[in-house]
Motif scaffolding. Structure first.
Motif, short mmCIF file in Angstrom:
data_model
loop_
_atom_site.label_atom_id
_atom_site.label_comp_id
_atom_site.label_asym_id
_atom_site.label_seq_id
_atom_site.Cartn_x
_atom_site.Cartn_y
_atom_site.Cartn_z
N UNK A 1 0.83 -1.19 0.00
CA UNK A 1 0.00 0.00 0.00
C UNK A 1 0.87 1.24 0.00
N UNK A 2 0.38 2.27 -0.69
CA UNK A 2 1.13 3.52 -0.80
C UNK A 2 0.15 4.63 -1.11
N UNK A 3 0.42 5.83 -0.61
CA UNK A 3 -0.42 6.98 -0.90
C UNK A 3 0.04 7.64 -2.20
N UNK A 4 -0.91 7.81 -3.11
CA UNK A 4 -0.65 8.49 -4.38
C UNK A 4 -1.65 9.63 -4.49
N UNK A 5 -1.19 10.86 -4.60
CA UNK A 5 -2.13 11.98 -4.61
C UNK A 5 -3.08 11.95 -5.79
N UNK A 6 -4.22 12.63 -5.65
CA UNK A 6 -5.16 12.77 -6.74
C UNK A 6 -4.46 13.40 -7.94
N UNK A 7 -4.58 12.75 -9.10
CA UNK A 7 -3.91 13.24 -10.30
C UNK A 7 -2.44 12.87 -10.36
N UNK A 8 -1.97 12.01 -9.43
CA UNK A 8 -0.56 11.67 -9.37
C UNK A 8 -0.23 10.35 -10.02
N UNK A 9 1.06 10.04 -10.04
CA UNK A 9 1.58 8.87 -10.73
C UNK A 9 2.49 8.08 -9.79
#
Length: 598
Positions: free
Chosen positions: A584-592
């Motif tokens: 699991x990892x946090x990826x911002x909205x609109x991110x890659x």
């Protein structure tokens, strides 16, 4: 001409024709499926079932013989199976994925509109039954729907002459079965050559300017578009008229507007010097009420559309075809453009209220094919790698030889609809580049949401249509970053194995694979299942829930992790060693998210 819709049929069968109908039961060799073939207007029917290399796939060939009346002999194949485990029904026209009822009116697919293919989709995206008809030009009537009384799902397909039907009950992912149908069509079609330029991002003038366009305005936007990573420019409606109202009254002459574009060839040359290919819009069927061509071509039309102030030309007329080819070819031969955006081909598909006095073929669909073939031959004589854009709903296999790209139909400001339409086109476009409807947004739109728009069409060629001069540096940075991602990974994203998941939910997850390279578009808070070996993995996040959960079918071990935001800025960069099945990892909205092994 198109076949009129048939009356309702409550049990899913085609309505009786009132002519001689010769019926033959057909053993498909597939469990749970009942089928029969029908010759309409003939006393005998030859039927052959040909198993294909893939288990669960057959091709049915039915040919009527011994006509019984003077009408055209038609062939129909009907089949049904238990409607168990079904979650949705897929067709290439995009729309609700509900299960249609058996009494719904049949749809008509022909070269000017649609494609003769459909898929009954079950749990976990497995295709319960996918079919395609081999006819790629003339009209095919298609009935499909759930039968209330029996719980079956019934199908029938019918067209003039012999019929070839491909049935796939292999239980594979529905996307694989639909693309298998596209491969089957390709076997009987001329090879299509699609230049790499067809996959380059495009800036389009339509939503940005509508009809208020002039050469200086187009050149201003082109100069802003080129450094962002666009490879081509489409000048849409407005170049051929100095009027600014929504009307097609001046279409048909296809001459540059004297005030807005006084020296068109020089204008095109200036845009091309910026490094952009130049495509020019034409509404192929239209003969405007105030066009100069009206005097000569008015007798050669199918219908008049008073609200649009135009008539629809009859493509069966050699005079019509000669005029249209001459005028459209001038864009390439005289003005030096690289290609054409050909619009409204589906408008040809209508019941005619008038008739051309000089048709050289009976079917409008065949007239359209001849028009496109003659135009293609003329254009390629000057520019062998000419770029030609067609659009959903005219995207069937019969058009493949005469196009290089096919675009999602108009859906301004709608990221979800654009995503679904692009995914649907990817399954049936064969060799063509699939283009998004031009992305447009409010001048105050957040950069993250602009990234979401671009991620929604990640697996297609992006088109954009906004006033670039009105964008903030952050908005432009989002555009620049995601176009660079699309360019860098073009083969993986646009030309490799492609699977959109859960059509009944609007494809909340899409994946592509090219060997050891994987890419995912995440459009809802769903776990992302990663199957098989991989070397690199991209995940674009268009979901507000930033916690991304990857579920592997084998222990991934050690890999590098790069998280970027919507503008391409680095959020996190590390190395992970994962000994379990999840990460699991946090990826911002609109991110890659980018993972790399080794």
């Amino acid at each position: 001409m198109t076949q009129a819709p048939q009356p309702l049929s409550w049990d899913g069968s085609a309505h009786p024709s009132g002519r001689t109908e010769t019926v033959a039961e057909v053993d498909l060799g597939l469990p749970g499926v009942r089928a029969r073939a029908v010759a309409v207007g003939a006393a005998h029917l030859a039927v052959r079932v040909v198993p294909q290399a893939e288990p669960g796939v057959v091709v049915v060939e039915a040919a009527p013989e011994l006509p019984t009346d003077d009408g055209p002999v038609r062939t129909r194949i009907e089949w049904r199976l238990p409607c168990t485990g079904a979650t949705g029904y897929w067709t290439p026209l995009t729309g609700a994925r509900w299960l249609p009822p058996s009494w719904a009116l049949p749809r008509i697919a022909s070269l000017p509109k649609g494609a003769p293919v459909g898929s009954l989709v079950g749990t976990a995206d497995a295709a319960l039954c996918t079919f395609a008809v081999g006819e790629t030009v003339l009209p095919v009537s298609i009935g499909e729907g759930a039968v209330e009384e029996t719980g079956d799902f019934s199908f029938w397909v019918e067209h003039e002459g012999p019929i070839r039907l491909r049935l796939d009950l292999s239980g594979r992912h529905f996307a694989d079965t639909v693309r298998g149908c596209a491969d089957w069509w390709a076997e009987s079609l001329p090879a299509s050559t699609v230049p790499d330029a067809a996959f380059d991002p495009i800036f389009c003038t339509w939503y940005a300017l509508h009809l208020t366009i002039t050469a200086p305005e187009v050149e201003r936007l082109a100069a802003l578009a080129a450094p962002l990573g666009f490879g081509a420019l489409i000048v849409d409606d407005g170049w051929q008229t100095d009027e600014v109202g929504r009307s097609y009254a001046t279409t048909g002459d296809w001459q540059p507007a004297p005030a807005g574009f006084p020296d068109f060839a020089e204008h095109v040359a200036r845009v091309r010097k910026l490094g952009l290919d130049y495509l020019l819009w034409h509404a192929l069927p239209f003969l405007g009420d105030r066009s100069a061509a009206q005097a000569e071509l008015a007798p050669h039309t199918l219908a008049h559309l008073p609200m649009l102030e135009t008539s629809v030309l009859d493509p069966r007329s050699p005079l019509v075809r000669a005029h249209q080819v001459e005028r459209l070819a001038a864009a390439v031969e005289q003005h030096g453009v690289d290609g054409l955006k050909i619009d409204f081909i589906d408008t040809f598909l209508r019941e005619a209220t008038t008739a051309s006095p000089d048709p050289d073929c009976a079917e409008v669909a065949e007239g359209v094919r001849r028009l496109l073939e003659e135009l293609d031959t003329r254009l390629r004589a000057t520019r062998p790698e000419v770029l030609i854009e067609h659009r959903q709903q005219y995207m069937g296999p019969g058009l493949w030889p005469y196009a290089t790209m096919v675009r999602a139909t108009d859906c301004p400001h709608n990221a979800t609809e654009n995503r679904v339409r692009c995914a649907d086109l990817r399954l049936t476009a064969g060799p063509l580049a699939v283009h998004a409807d031009p992305l447009t947004w409010h001048p105050e739109e957040a950069p993250e949401q602009i990234a979401v728009f671009l991620i929604s069409v990640l697996f297609a060629t992006a088109q954009v249509s906004v006033d670039l001069a009105a964008q903030s540096p952050e908005q432009l940075a989002a555009v620049r970053f995601w176009l660079s991602v699309m360019r860098e990974h073009r083969t993986l994203l646009q030309r490799s194995g492609f699977r959109p998941h859960r059509p009944e939910l609007g494809y909340p997850l899409i994946e592509a694979r090219d060997g050891g390279a994987l890419a995912f578009g995440r459009y809802a808070a769903l776990p992302v299942r990663v199957a098989g070996e991989w070397e690199s993995l991209l995940l674009a996040n268009a979901e507000a829930d930033t916690l991304v959960r990857l579920v592997f079918d084998r222990v991934p071990g050690r890999f590098s992790v790069l998280v970027q935001d919507a503008l391409g800025g680095t959020v996190a960069e590390t190395t992970a060693a994962v000994e379990g099945p999840e990460f699991t990892v946090h990826v911002p909205l609109g991110g890659l998210l980018t993972l790399r092994r080794g």
